[in-house]
Write a protein that holds these residues in place. Structure first.
Motif, short mmCIF file in Angstrom:
data_model
loop_
_atom_site.label_atom_id
_atom_site.label_comp_id
_atom_site.label_asym_id
_atom_site.label_seq_id
_atom_site.Cartn_x
_atom_site.Cartn_y
_atom_site.Cartn_z
N TRP A 301 24.42 22.26 38.63
CA TRP A 301 24.98 21.95 37.32
C TRP A 301 26.26 22.73 37.05
CZ3 TRP A 301 24.37 17.76 34.91
CH2 TRP A 301 24.79 17.63 33.59
N ARG A 302 26.27 24.01 37.45
CA ARG A 302 27.49 24.80 37.31
C ARG A 302 28.63 24.17 38.10
NH1 ARG A 302 27.94 29.98 40.88
NH2 ARG A 302 28.28 28.23 42.32
N ASN A 303 28.34 23.77 39.34
CA ASN A 303 29.37 23.16 40.18
C ASN A 303 29.87 21.85 39.59
OD1 ASN A 303 29.04 25.26 41.99
ND2 ASN A 303 27.63 24.13 43.31
N LEU A 304 28.96 21.07 39.00
CA LEU A 304 29.36 19.81 38.40
C LEU A 304 30.32 20.04 37.23
CD1 LEU A 304 28.99 16.71 38.24
CD2 LEU A 304 27.05 17.13 36.72
N LEU A 305 30.01 20.98 36.35
CA LEU A 305 30.86 21.25 35.20
C LEU A 305 32.23 21.79 35.61
CD1 LEU A 305 28.18 22.84 32.85
CD2 LEU A 305 29.27 20.61 32.56
N LEU A 414 20.21 23.86 32.13
CA LEU A 414 20.35 23.23 33.44
C LEU A 414 21.11 24.11 34.42
CD1 LEU A 414 21.17 19.53 32.42
CD2 LEU A 414 18.97 20.50 33.12
N LEU A 415 21.81 25.13 33.92
CA LEU A 415 22.55 26.03 34.81
C LEU A 415 21.61 26.82 35.72
CD1 LEU A 415 25.20 27.37 32.28
CD2 LEU A 415 25.60 25.76 34.15
N LYS A 416 20.34 26.95 35.32
CA LYS A 416 19.37 27.71 36.12
C LYS A 416 18.67 26.86 37.17
CE LYS A 416 18.38 30.58 32.06
NZ LYS A 416 17.32 31.02 31.10
#
Length: 425
Positions: A301-305, A414-416
């Motif tokens: 999720w971090r990579n997507l953002l 979702l970052l976790k």
């Protein structure tokens, strides 16, 4: 769903998904389709802009394809879940081929001489609308079939290679389309499109028929469609990921108005248009090749953002550029960032839905993608007509960054999530 065959661990084999022949035929066909459709889009869009000099004409091309697609795509997912996916693909492709043949005939000099500008535009819009209708059935069938051709542990690798095939086609298509149109003209370009579609059909014929998943036949069509929509709505990671793509590309996409930049802003002609159209795919292809070895799923999720934010920044750079190579570099970067989001989102969509719902869930995703691409083309053309091409691009890039910030605040939990580890559970 049974695994096709045993295979090496996904973490040690960058070519894992390509070791399955039917999967190779599927993405090979998609590769040819991407080239064919991109050549056709470039030829028609550039020709119509030269005739009319109206940015709104480019936007209406996107709208003509998007509306029929959106109207039938969810039902197309229902059909894909209940019928042989390969048969659906071949029938839809035959319909698209027939439309391409008609479009080729329509652009013959002898035929065009007897048509008014309005009649020519109406014919082109009608064929594009027919393509949208056929793709409403083709896209869910192709997307849902992928999960049946490779084992689950290779879904991320398969998503990366699927994106690689698409991006490779998106590189060759604009380059071939731009130079073919400039050197041989519109009709010859469309004849090449018809040949590529025939080759795609041959590759799809080499895939074995796949019977539908074992599902209840008592549900009505509306109940079936509602089941797919409820699954998407209740799965936050799916809903947020496809919504993020929808709004970022809807406002930040610039592909539809590249003929304006090529002709009026950068003054680089059809050959330069081919370079600009290919640039995003060059960046995307280089990136997804890396992702076949290093899937971006550990901190998905971090990579997507971050990837969508990078896309927005790249669009802003493109908007202020007045140099061909800086513009191409910005578009290249936008493709690189977009490819990361594509691989993350595609892997999520293959992992999360159960087999009997996959076609409907992926059809919802297809509707979102079409809304972002084709309706985005309409938005871009309309915005360019109102604000001017450059100002509309800058507005779109700013909106994209604002959307990323809003989603980041709404989706902190979702970052976790570790999709490389947790998705199996």
């Amino acid at each position: 769903m049974s695994d096709p065959t045993a295979s090496p661990p996904a973490s040690t084999d960058a070519f894992a998904a390509l070791r399955f022949p039917e999967y190779r035929n599927l993405i090979g066909g998609s590769f040819l389709f991407t080239i064919a459709i991109t050549i056709q889009e470039i030829a028609i869009a550039y020709e119509l802009y030269l005739i009319t000099r109206d940015p709104l004409v480019l936007g209406l091309l996107g709208l003509a394809e998007a509306l029929p697609f959106i109207a039938v795509a969810l039902y197309g997912g229902h059909v894909a879940d209940r019928h042989d996916k390969r048969r659906i693909m071949l029938l839809a492709l035959a319909f698209i081929f027939s439309g391409s043949v008609f479009l080729t005939w329509l652009t013959l000099p002898s035929v065009r001489a007897g048509l008014s500008q309005t009649a020519l535009l109406a014919g082109c819009y009608g064929v594009v609308a027919a393509f949208g209708l056929a793709r409403g059935f083709l896209t869910p069938a192709v997307s849902s079939l992928k999960a049946f051709l490779v084992p689950r542990e290779h879904y991320a690798n398969a998503s990366a290679w699927s994106s690689t095939a698409w991006q490779a086609g998106a590189i060759l298509g604009p380059m071939v389309g731009g130079f073919l149109y400039a050197g041989a003209g519109l009709t010859t370009s469309l004849i090449v499109v018809c040949g590529l579609l025939l080759l795609q059909s041959v590759m799809y014929l080499r895939i074995k028929p796949r019977p539908p998943a074992d599902v209840s036949t008592g549900d009505s069509v509306w109940q079936s469609l509602g089941e797919g929509l409820r699954f998407v709505w209740q799965s936050k990671i799916i809903l947020y990921s496809i919504s993020l793509d929808l709004f970022s590309v809807l406002f930040g996409g610039v592909v539809a108005i590249l003929p304006i930049f090529a002709e009026d802003v950068l003054k680089i002609g059809a050959e330069g248009l081919g370079i600009l159209r290919a640039a995003p795919a060059v960046g995307a292809l280089l990136t997804v090749l890396v992702l076949t070895r290093y899937p971006p799923m550990r901190h998905a999720w971090r990579n997507l953002l971050i990837a969508v934010a990078g896309f927005g920044v790249s669009i802003l750079v493109f908007g202020v550029s007045r140099n061909l190579w800086l513009s191409a570099a910005a578009l290249c970067a936008s493709g690189a960032f977009d490819s990361i989001s594509v691989v993350v989102r595609s892997t999520i969509l293959q992992m999360m839905p159960p087999d009997h719902l996959r076609g409907r869930v992926l059809s919802v995703n297809s509707i979102f993608i079409s809304s972002s691409n084709e309706l985005g083309a309409f938005q871009a053309g309309t915005s360019a007509a109102i604000f001017g091409a450059t100002r509309s691009v800058l507005i779109g890039g700013g909106i994209t960054l604002g959307i990323v910030a809003w989603v980041w605040r709404r989706s902190g939990e979702l970052l976790k999530l570790r999709l490389d580890r947790d998705a199996q559970a």
